[in-house]
Design a protein around this motif. Structure first.
Motif, PDB file in Angstrom:
ATOM      1  N   LEU A  74     -33.153  -8.060 -18.944  1.00 19.74           N
ATOM      2  CA  LEU A  74     -34.213  -8.831 -19.583  1.00 19.74           C
ATOM      3  C   LEU A  74     -33.825  -9.267 -20.988  1.00 19.74           C
ATOM      4  CD1 LEU A  74     -37.322  -6.763 -18.422  1.00 19.74           C
ATOM      5  CD2 LEU A  74     -36.502  -8.910 -17.489  1.00 19.74           C
ATOM      6  N   ALA A  75     -33.069  -8.409 -21.682  1.00 24.64           N
ATOM      7  CA  ALA A  75     -32.690  -8.711 -23.065  1.00 24.64           C
ATOM      8  C   ALA A  75     -31.715  -9.871 -23.148  1.00 24.64           C
ATOM      9  CB  ALA A  75     -32.074  -7.479 -23.712  1.00 24.64           C
ATOM     10  N   ALA A 121     -31.951 -12.663 -21.693  1.00 21.76           N
ATOM     11  CA  ALA A 121     -32.623 -13.946 -21.484  1.00 21.76           C
ATOM     12  C   ALA A 121     -32.601 -14.790 -22.744  1.00 21.76           C
ATOM     13  CB  ALA A 121     -34.067 -13.682 -21.084  1.00 21.76           C
ATOM     14  N   ARG A 128     -47.334  -7.888 -32.174  1.00 21.55           N
ATOM     15  CA  ARG A 128     -46.097  -7.673 -32.964  1.00 21.55           C
ATOM     16  C   ARG A 128     -45.756  -8.941 -33.764  1.00 21.55           C
ATOM     17  NH1 ARG A 128     -43.879  -4.290 -28.547  1.00 21.55           N
ATOM     18  NH2 ARG A 128     -45.800  -3.532 -27.679  1.00 21.55           N
ATOM     19  N   TRP A 154     -40.942  -2.190 -27.344  1.00 21.02           N
ATOM     20  CA  TRP A 154     -40.260  -3.477 -27.536  1.00 21.02           C
ATOM     21  C   TRP A 154     -40.696  -4.441 -26.453  1.00 21.02           C
ATOM     22  CZ3 TRP A 154     -34.965  -4.858 -25.299  1.00 21.02           C
ATOM     23  CH2 TRP A 154     -34.495  -6.079 -25.827  1.00 21.02           C
ATOM     24  N   LEU A 155     -41.166  -5.607 -26.882  1.00 15.35           N
ATOM     25  CA  LEU A 155     -41.486  -6.668 -25.928  1.00 15.35           C
ATOM     26  C   LEU A 155     -40.171  -7.302 -25.508  1.00 15.35           C
ATOM     27  CD1 LEU A 155     -44.501  -8.812 -27.175  1.00 15.35           C
ATOM     28  CD2 LEU A 155     -44.374  -7.387 -25.132  1.00 15.35           C
ATOM     29  N   VAL A 156     -39.758  -7.075 -24.284  1.00  9.41           N
ATOM     30  CA  VAL A 156     -38.425  -7.492 -23.854  1.00  9.41           C
ATOM     31  C   VAL A 156     -38.452  -8.970 -23.465  1.00  9.41           C
ATOM     32  CG1 VAL A 156     -36.526  -6.989 -22.296  1.00  9.41           C
ATOM     33  CG2 VAL A 156     -38.125  -5.174 -22.935  1.00  9.41           C
ATOM     34  N   PRO A 157     -37.690  -9.818 -24.180  1.00  7.10           N
ATOM     35  CA  PRO A 157     -37.646 -11.226 -23.787  1.00  7.10           C
ATOM     36  C   PRO A 157     -36.970 -11.364 -22.424  1.00  7.10           C
ATOM     37  CG  PRO A 157     -36.188 -10.812 -25.654  1.00  7.10           C
ATOM     38  CD  PRO A 157     -36.840  -9.513 -25.327  1.00  7.10           C
ATOM     39  N   ASN A 179     -42.612  -4.571 -21.339  1.00  7.26           N
ATOM     40  CA  ASN A 179     -42.692  -3.729 -22.533  1.00  7.26           C
ATOM     41  C   ASN A 179     -41.948  -2.429 -22.272  1.00  7.26           C
ATOM     42  OD1 ASN A 179     -43.536  -3.087 -25.140  1.00  7.26           O
ATOM     43  ND2 ASN A 179     -45.314  -1.973 -24.395  1.00  7.26           N
TER      44      ASN A 179
END
Lengths: 311, 383
Positions: A18-19, A21, A101, B172-175, B183
Motif C-alpha cells: 500500500l505504501a 502507491a 491527521r 498511519w493512514l496508508v496511501p 489504517n
C-alpha cells in the motif's frame, strides 16, 4: 503458531504494498464541505481555482450522517474544510476531524471555516436549555442557509477563507462571491413575486421539523406548528390529533416535510387537515437538476406553486 | 423468574409510555416555549463553559434473572456510570478522559489519553491509558455495545472490561492506489493489569506489543464493509496453566491473533428508520511457556452478531458465541438475543436473553434488562 506468523508476515506485506502507491495529483485548492449547499456556494465562489467535495449527499439528513472512514481520506487531503456549524454536524464531524491527521483543517487552523460565525442566526436560546426540550441546538437554529441573505454572507465568508489560504486568488474569489450575490439578487425578485402570487406570503404553514424558520422569514409565512412535538422526538397520537385541530383552526395552507422523513404520518395529517403535503428538499442536489443554490430555491418554489395552486 | 418477567413488563411499559407522556404534558409545540433571540451578524457561538472540557455521563443500570453457576451476578446493579471529560488541549493535541464508577467496585480510570493531531505524513499518535485497537469491538466502551454482557470469547481472552493499558500508539493512514481507507496501528503498552491471558507487568520490560491493519470500503450507496486483522503479544498469565504447580518458574509469552469483519446497510435517504449491521470477530491464542515444561494453550474463539433496526426507535439482534477451552479439547458456546427500544438518542431500554453452554451437562440461561442514558453535550453517533 504457524497461522499467527503468517498473519504477521501478511500484515507487513500489505502495508508495504500500500505504501508504494503513487500520491494523487494536487489541485489548486482542495475543499471539503459537510453539505452540498456549502459545496455549491464554494464552487461558485472558487470557480476553477478550487476542487470541492461534499461529505453528505443533498438527500441526507445533515443531523444523521455516518462518520465513515472514507470521509477521513477526503479530509486528510483537504486544504479547506467548511462546516455549517451551530452543532448541525455535531453527531459526525468531530471524530472525522480528529482522525483526519490534517493540522490545516482542525478548528482554529487556517483551513477551517465554520460559516455560522458570519451569518444571522435565529432562535438562539436565552433561557435554560436541556434535553427535555428535545434534541435542541443550544447555539441557535442551524438551518440558516435557507435564507438568501445568509447564503450571500456565507459566500463572503468562504471567499475570505479562500483568500486567506490562497492569497493569489483573492481577486477571483472576490469576483466569485460578488457574482453569486448578483445571481441571488436577480433570482430573489422572481422568488418574492412567486411567493406572493401563490399566497405563500402571509400564509400559515406546518412543518415536520423546525428546519424552515429562515425560509419562512424570507417569504413571509408563519410556521404555526410542527409534526415533531419537540426536535428529534417522534409524534404521539395526542400531539397529532391536537396538531390537526390547530391546522384547521388556523387555516394552514400546507404541510412541509423534508424528503428524509417518513411520509406516512405527514400524509395522514395533511389529508385529515385538508391541506397539501409538500415534500420540500432543504438542500442542493437533493434530487436531479439542483446543482446550484439558485436551482434549490427555484425548485422549492416550483413545488410550493404546484401544491398551493396559486390560490 | 415470574417476578423478573413482571419487572420487565413494568419497565417496558414505563419506557414506552414515558415519551408519550412527556409529549402530552409538554406545552403546545405550536408555540415555541423557549425564549429565543437573534444573534448579531458575525456573533460567535455562545458558550457558557468557554475553555472548560465537555463533560458527559453515560449511566448503565442492569437487572438480571435466571441461573448461571459460573457467574452469580446480583439481581440489580449500577453496572457503570462513566464520566467523560474531553477537550482540545492546544492547537496540536486533544485530551480524552473517562472515569468509571461501579456499584460494587472501586472507581477506575478507564481511559486518559492525549491525541496528537498534527503529525505529518498521515501519522497520528496517542499516549496515555486507552482501549486497544485489537479488533473493532474492543474499542467500544462496555455500556455502549448493544449487549448486556461481553461476548464469550472477548471476555475469556481480554476480560470483562476489554483490552486496555498505559502506553503509546502510532497509526498511519496508508496511501494506496485503490483509494481505500487503510489504517495501520502499532501500540506498545505496559502489560495489562487485568487480563486473563496476559500477565500484569512485574518488570520494566514486561510490555504488550500490538499491531492492527484495518480497511474500509463503500460497496454502494447503502452498503459498506470494514475488515481488519490484529496481533498482540505480552508475557503470559500463568493462571492460564491451572495444572502448573510452580507458577513462579513459568515464563513465556501469550500471542493473540484476530480478524474482524463488519458489514453495514443503511438507506441514507431515510437514515433514521432502518439499518442492518453484521459484525464477526475471530481470535486465536497461542500461550506457551519457556522450556516446554507444560502443554501450550492454543484455543480459538469468536462471536458474530446481527443488529437490525426495524423502526425508528427499535432494534433487534442475535449473537452467537464460541470459545475453545484452555485446558482440554472441549468448548463453550452461547446465543444471546435482544430487543431494544431507544426513546431518543440519549436513552435505551433493552431486554436480552442468553443461553451459555459451558459443557454438555452444564448450561446457563439468563435474562437481562439493560437501561442506559447519556447526559451532556451531544456526542458523535457510533459507527
Amino acid at each position: 503458531m504457524h497461522c499467527i506468523a503468517t498473519l504477521r508476515r501478511g500484515l507487513v506485506a500489505v502495508a508495504a504494498l500500500l505504501a508504494l502507491a503513487p500520491a494523487a495529483a494536487h489541485a489548486t485548492l482542495k475543499v471539503v464541505t459537510t453539505t452540498e449547499d456549502l459545496a455549491a456556494i464554494a464552487r461558485e465562489v472558487g470557480g476553477a481555482r478550487v476542487q470541492v467535495d461534499a461529505l453528505a449527499h443533498g438527500y441526507e439528513d445533515p443531523h444523521h450522517v455516518d462518520a465513515k472512514p472514507s470521509f477521513v481520506l477526503k479530509l486528510a487531503k483537504a486544504d479547506v474544510f467548511i462546516q455549517i456549524g451551530r452543532e448541525l454536524e455535531v453527531g459526525w464531524v468531530p471524530p472525522l476531524l480528529t482522525n483526519a491527521r490534517n493540522a490545516k483543517i482542525q478548528p482554529g487552523g487556517a483551513g477551517f471555516l465554520d460559516v455560522s460565525s458570519g451569518v444571522k442566526i435565529l432562535e438562539v436560546p436565552t433561557g435554560a436549555v436541556d434535553r427535555s426540550q428535545g434534541d435542541v441546538h443550544p447555539f441557535g437554529n442551524p438551518h440558516f442557509w435557507l435564507s438568501s441573505d445568509n447564503a450571500v454572507l456565507m459566500a463572503q465568508g468562504i471567499a475570505a477563507k479562500f483568500t486567506q489560504v490562497d492569497p493569489a486568488g483573492a481577486a477571483a474569489y472576490k469576483a466569485g462571491a460578488a457574482a453569486f450575490a448578483q445571481h441571488v439578487a436577480t433570482a430573489k425578485v422572481r422568488w418574492t413575486a412567486a411567493a406572493k402570487r401563490i399566497g405563500l406570503t402571509g400564509a400559515n404553514l406546518v412543518t415536520y421539523h423546525n428546519s424552515w424558520p429562515y425560509f419562512a422569514r424570507e417569504f413571509g409565512f408563519t410556521v404555526v406548528g410542527y409534526v415533531e412535538p419537540r426536535p428529534g422526538i417522534p409524534p404521539s397520537v395526542a400531539h397529532t390529533a391536537d396538531l390537526i385541530t390547530q391546522m384547521k383552526a388556523k387555516h394552514v395552507r400546507a404541510l412541509l416535510v423534508e424528503p428524509y422523513f417518513d411520509q406516512k404520518l405527514p400524509k395522514k395529517i395533511a389529508a385529515s387537515a385538508g391541506v397539501p403535503l409538500v415534500v420540500l428538499p432543504p438542500s442542493v442536489d437533493a434530487s436531479a437538476g439542483m446543482k446550484t443554490y439558485v436551482d434549490l430555491v427555484d425548485k422549492q418554489l416550483a413545488l410550493l406553486t404546484q401544491a398551493m395552486g396559486g390560490k | 423468574m415470574r417476578s423478573f418477567a413482571r419487572m420487565l413488563v413494568a419497565c417496558l411499559a414505563f419506557a414506552c409510555a414515558a415519551p408519550a407522556a412527556r409529549a402530552q404534558d409538554a406545552p403546545d409545540s405550536l408555540a415555541t416555549d423557549t425564549p429565543v433571540a437573534e444573534a448579531p451578524v458575525a456573533a460567535p457561538p455562545v458558550q457558557g463553559n468557554l475553555l472548560n472540557p465537555n463533560t458527559s455521563v453515560i449511566g448503565w443500570m442492569q437487572a438480571a434473572a435466571g441461573h448461571d453457576a459460573h457467574d452469580d451476578a446480583p439481581a440489580a446493579l449500577l453496572k457503570e456510570a462513566e464520566v467523560g471529560l474531553q477537550a482540545v488541549v492546544d492547537p496540536y493535541t486533544r485530551a480524552d478522559i473517562f472515569l468509571s464508577f461501579h456499584d460494587l467496585e472501586e472507581a477506575a480510570l478507564e481511559e486518559a489519553y492525549l491525541t496528537f493531531l498534527t503529525l505529518p505524513g498521515g501519522f497520528q499518535a496517542r499516549a496515555g491509558k486507552f482501549r486497544d485497537a485489537f479488533g473493532k469491538f474492543n474499542l467500544t466502551h462496555a455500556g455502549e455495545t448493544p449487549f448486556a454482557d461481553r461476548p464469550l470469547a472477548a471476555a475469556t481472552l481480554f476480560g470483562e472490561e476489554g483490552l486496555s493499558g498505559a502506553g503509546a500508539e502510532v497509526s498511519w493512514l496508508v496511501p494506496n492506489p485503490f483509494g481505500l481507507y487503510a489504517n495501520l496501528t502499532g501500540t506498545v503498552q505496559r502489560s495489562p493489569d487485568e487480563s486473563p491471558v496476559f500477565a500484569a507487568a512485574e518488570r520494566r520490560n514486561d510490555l504488550l506489543y500490538l499491531g492492527r491493519l484495518v480497511t474500509y470500503a463503500d460497496l454502494s450507496e447503502s452498503w459498506n464493509v470494514n475488515a481488519g486483522v490484529s496481533f498482540a503479544t505480552a508475557p503470559v498469565n500463568t493462571a492460564l496453566h491451572d495444572d502448573v504447580v510452580d507458577h513462579a518458574a513459568l515464563r513465556g509469552h501469550a500471542r493473540v491473533a484476530g480478524a474482524d469483519l463488519t458489514l453495514r446497510w443503511k438507506n441514507h435517504r431515510q437514515a433514521i428508520y432502518r439499518s442492518l449491521l453484521w459484525q464477526t470477530e475471530a481470535y486465536a491464542l497461542d500461550a506457551e511457556q519457556s522450556g516446554g515444561l507444560y502443554a501450550p494453550r492454543r484455543p480459538r474463539g469468536g462471536f458474530s452478531y446481527v443488529d437490525y433496526q426495524f423502526a425508528r426507535r427499535w432494534h433487534a439482534g442475535v449473537r452467537g458465541d464460541y470459545m475453545q477451552n484452555f485446558a482440554d479439547h472441549g468448548h463453550q458456546s452461547g446465543v444471546l438475543g435482544y430487543l431494544t427500544f431507544t426513546p431518543t438518542e440519549f436513552s435505551l431500554f433493552s431486554v436480552q436473553s442468553r443461553r451459555l453452554t459451558y459443557a454438555p451437562d452444564d448450561t446457563a440461561w439468563e435474562h437481562f434488562l439493560k437501561i442506559t442514558f447519556n447526559i451532556g453535550p451531544h456526542g458523535a453517533h457510533p459507527f
